[in-house]
Design a protein around this motif. Sequence first.
Motif, PDB file in Angstrom:
ATOM      1  N   ASN A   1       0.834  -1.194   0.000  1.00  9.93           N
ATOM      2  CA  ASN A   1       0.000   0.000   0.000  1.00  9.93           C
ATOM      3  C   ASN A   1       0.870   1.246   0.000  1.00  9.93           C
ATOM      4  OD1 ASN A   1      -2.586  -1.211   0.031  1.00  9.93           O
ATOM      5  ND2 ASN A   1      -2.297  -1.721   2.185  1.00  9.93           N
ATOM      6  N   LYS A   2       1.765   1.336  -0.983  1.00 10.27           N
ATOM      7  CA  LYS A   2       2.664   2.474  -1.087  1.00 10.27           C
ATOM      8  C   LYS A   2       2.512   3.106  -2.462  1.00 10.27           C
ATOM      9  CE  LYS A   2       7.444   3.899  -0.220  1.00 10.27           C
ATOM     10  NZ  LYS A   2       8.795   3.463   0.229  1.00 10.27           N
TER      11      LYS A   2
ATOM     12  N   TYR B   1       5.348   0.135  -6.679  1.00  8.28           N
ATOM     13  CA  TYR B   1       4.320   1.004  -6.125  1.00  8.28           C
ATOM     14  C   TYR B   1       2.930   0.503  -6.509  1.00  8.28           C
ATOM     15  CZ  TYR B   1       7.908   4.518  -5.072  1.00  8.28           C
ATOM     16  OH  TYR B   1       9.000   5.184  -4.571  1.00  8.28           O
TER      17      TYR B   1
ATOM     18  N   ILE C   1      -4.155   3.733   0.465  1.00 10.38           N
ATOM     19  CA  ILE C   1      -2.703   3.910   0.533  1.00 10.38           C
ATOM     20  C   ILE C   1      -2.329   4.434   1.916  1.00 10.38           C
ATOM     21  CG2 ILE C   1      -0.753   5.226  -0.374  1.00 10.38           C
ATOM     22  CD1 ILE C   1      -1.717   3.034  -2.247  1.00 10.38           C
ATOM     23  N   ARG C   2      -1.288   3.850   2.492  1.00 14.66           N
ATOM     24  CA  ARG C   2      -0.850   4.258   3.827  1.00 14.66           C
ATOM     25  C   ARG C   2       0.583   4.776   3.850  1.00 14.66           C
ATOM     26  NH1 ARG C   2      -5.185   4.815   4.039  1.00 14.66           N
ATOM     27  NH2 ARG C   2      -6.816   3.783   5.251  1.00 14.66           N
ATOM     28  N   GLU C   3       1.236   4.808   2.695  1.00 13.61           N
ATOM     29  CA  GLU C   3       2.605   5.312   2.621  1.00 13.61           C
ATOM     30  C   GLU C   3       2.817   5.893   1.224  1.00 13.61           C
ATOM     31  OE1 GLU C   3       7.176   3.689   3.476  1.00 13.61           O
ATOM     32  OE2 GLU C   3       5.419   2.418   3.861  1.00 13.61           O
ATOM     33  N   VAL C   4       3.507   7.051   1.142  1.00 16.11           N
ATOM     34  CA  VAL C   4       3.682   7.691  -0.157  1.00 16.11           C
ATOM     35  C   VAL C   4       5.033   8.392  -0.222  1.00 16.11           C
ATOM     36  CG1 VAL C   4       2.438   9.773   0.618  1.00 16.11           C
ATOM     37  CG2 VAL C   4       2.670   9.305  -1.838  1.00 16.11           C
ATOM     38  N   ASP C   5       5.708   8.241  -1.359  1.00 13.60           N
ATOM     39  CA  ASP C   5       6.912   9.001  -1.678  1.00 13.60           C
ATOM     40  C   ASP C   5       6.507  10.191  -2.539  1.00 13.60           C
ATOM     41  OD1 ASP C   5       8.672   7.288  -0.358  1.00 13.60           O
ATOM     42  OD2 ASP C   5       9.024   6.051  -2.135  1.00 13.60           O
TER      43      ASP C   5
ATOM     44  N   LYS D   1       1.884   7.853   5.854  1.00 11.51           N
ATOM     45  CA  LYS D   1       3.306   8.131   6.041  1.00 11.51           C
ATOM     46  C   LYS D   1       3.845   8.811   4.786  1.00 11.51           C
ATOM     47  CE  LYS D   1       7.768   5.990   7.052  1.00 11.51           C
ATOM     48  NZ  LYS D   1       8.495   4.713   7.296  1.00 11.51           N
TER      49      LYS D   1
END
Length: 203
Positions: free
Chosen positions: A2-3, A23, A88-92, A119
């Motif tokens: 989930n990124k 991703y 989604i729980r994390e993202v760049d 995050k």
Amino acid sequence: MNKALLFINGEIPKSIPDFNYPYSIISCTDGAYTQYVYKYPIKINYISGDMDSISLPHIPQDIPFIITPDQNKTDFHKALEILINKGIREVDIWGASGKESDHFIGNLSTALFFKNQIKITFHDDYSIFFFTDKKTKLRGVKNKIISLIPFFETRGITTTGLQYPLNNDVLSFATRIGTRNRACLDEISVSYSQGELLIYIGK
């Protein structure tokens, strides 16, 4: 997984993210697509925004648009809402810094607002930076510049592995902030008890 990978419309990155990373979603705001994302050899899952920044002569027909007309929120804010709603729980994030400084400060404010929901890790050509949890360990950082920025007063800061260690210290805007420290070890730890803390890691 989930990124996600999200491009927004700040300074155009000179370096390119690792597009081989698996991703779940790769997306961008309309301004980022116009400025640079369309040049990348990647598949974008969708473009979001109020569409006031799309100015390419040929609007892509094969990429979905998610129109977000609410002018009370920035395109970055709305892009994060979309990702959260998609699980989604994390993202760049790329393209958050540079160009107009008010946008950059606004992006930090937005990241702090969403800190407990997703995050967020910002990337640019010089560093990565993020709002940290109250306890964190950083690996692979030996000899890198580490800066600790309080928002706006952070208490009980303790570190290990830094050239200038902190032991239950207080950092505060306008009095003392923790810029330009350096990692002495490959793994360092940072903890704090009150406030919020932004960590910069130099590349």
